[in-house]
Design a protein around this motif. Sequence first.
Motif, PDB file in Angstrom:
ATOM      1  N   ALA A  14       0.750  -1.154   0.014  1.00  0.00           N
ATOM      2  CA  ALA A  14      -0.053  -0.045  -0.126  1.00  0.00           C
ATOM      3  C   ALA A  14       0.827   1.114  -0.035  1.00  0.00           C
ATOM      4  CB  ALA A  14      -0.914  -0.034   1.376  1.00  0.00           C
ATOM      5  N   ALA A 177      -5.912   2.385  -0.273  1.00  0.00           N
ATOM      6  CA  ALA A 177      -5.046   3.146   0.838  1.00  0.00           C
ATOM      7  C   ALA A 177      -5.598   4.450   0.953  1.00  0.00           C
ATOM      8  CB  ALA A 177      -3.709   3.040   0.376  1.00  0.00           C
ATOM      9  N   TYR A 193      -4.139  -0.748  -4.745  1.00  0.00           N
ATOM     10  CA  TYR A 193      -3.065  -1.519  -4.717  1.00  0.00           C
ATOM     11  C   TYR A 193      -3.499  -2.961  -4.386  1.00  0.00           C
ATOM     12  CZ  TYR A 193      -3.506  -2.397   0.364  1.00  0.00           C
ATOM     13  OH  TYR A 193      -4.347  -2.544   1.438  1.00  0.00           O
ATOM     14  N   THR A 195      -4.239  -5.692  -2.842  1.00  0.00           N
ATOM     15  CA  THR A 195      -4.647  -6.021  -1.437  1.00  0.00           C
ATOM     16  C   THR A 195      -4.280  -7.604  -1.238  1.00  0.00           C
ATOM     17  OG1 THR A 195      -6.829  -6.230  -2.120  1.00  0.00           O
ATOM     18  CG2 THR A 195      -6.248  -4.117  -1.446  1.00  0.00           C
TER      19      THR A 195
END
Length: 222
Positions: A14, A177, A193, A195
């Motif tokens: 992140a 994020a 991002y 995850t």
Amino acid sequence: MLGVLYDIHGNLPALEAVLTEADELGVDRWLLGGDYGTPSPWPLETLSRLKELEPATWIRGNGERWLREPPADRPEVMESYELFTGGLPEDVVGRLYNLPTRAEVDGVLYVHGSPLSDVESFSPEPEEDEARMLAGVRDRPIVFGHSHQQFRRPGPEGIELVNPGSVGMPLDGDTRAAWATFDGDFTFRRTAYDTKKAADAYRAMGGDFGTMAAGRIERGSD
């Protein structure tokens, strides 16, 4: 432009995504609001990446305080307290523990939870007795984190409250994020991002904490 990052919690995928976007936006200075690297799969890597950000103002979160003041009244934390130390070298622990608890930048006060405490934080909706958490602060916006919820609203005594959200573990229903920039005013940011990569790494830590953290990352909530 100031980049404002809170509650990274060692989520390196992140953080890297946020820093890539920040570079594209022209962020050239930083406010780092605490809860940086532990416990996580990447505690030292996260701290190393943050040390590359210059110029940066750092403040201490409860996670850094807990490195030397474990919360005896939080059994769920104490059960996994060894994860908070994360094998960090003593000089790193000392540097993090001794960070200031607040900073003022461009007339804005930055704290981790509230001016009163690093573990008491303002909610998205007004609550009774929240003026107590101002601890005498007046006449300036307050930026804070800890609750991992991105919001902005008027607070007690006419103070503006700004929570940029959590980079590494959002709890407001959005898995991206969360962070903010300041260039005369605050702009909230959300950055996608990987995850799955992050959640898999936290789950691989094992134990109740790893399972809890992975679930939070996957859901964006508890």
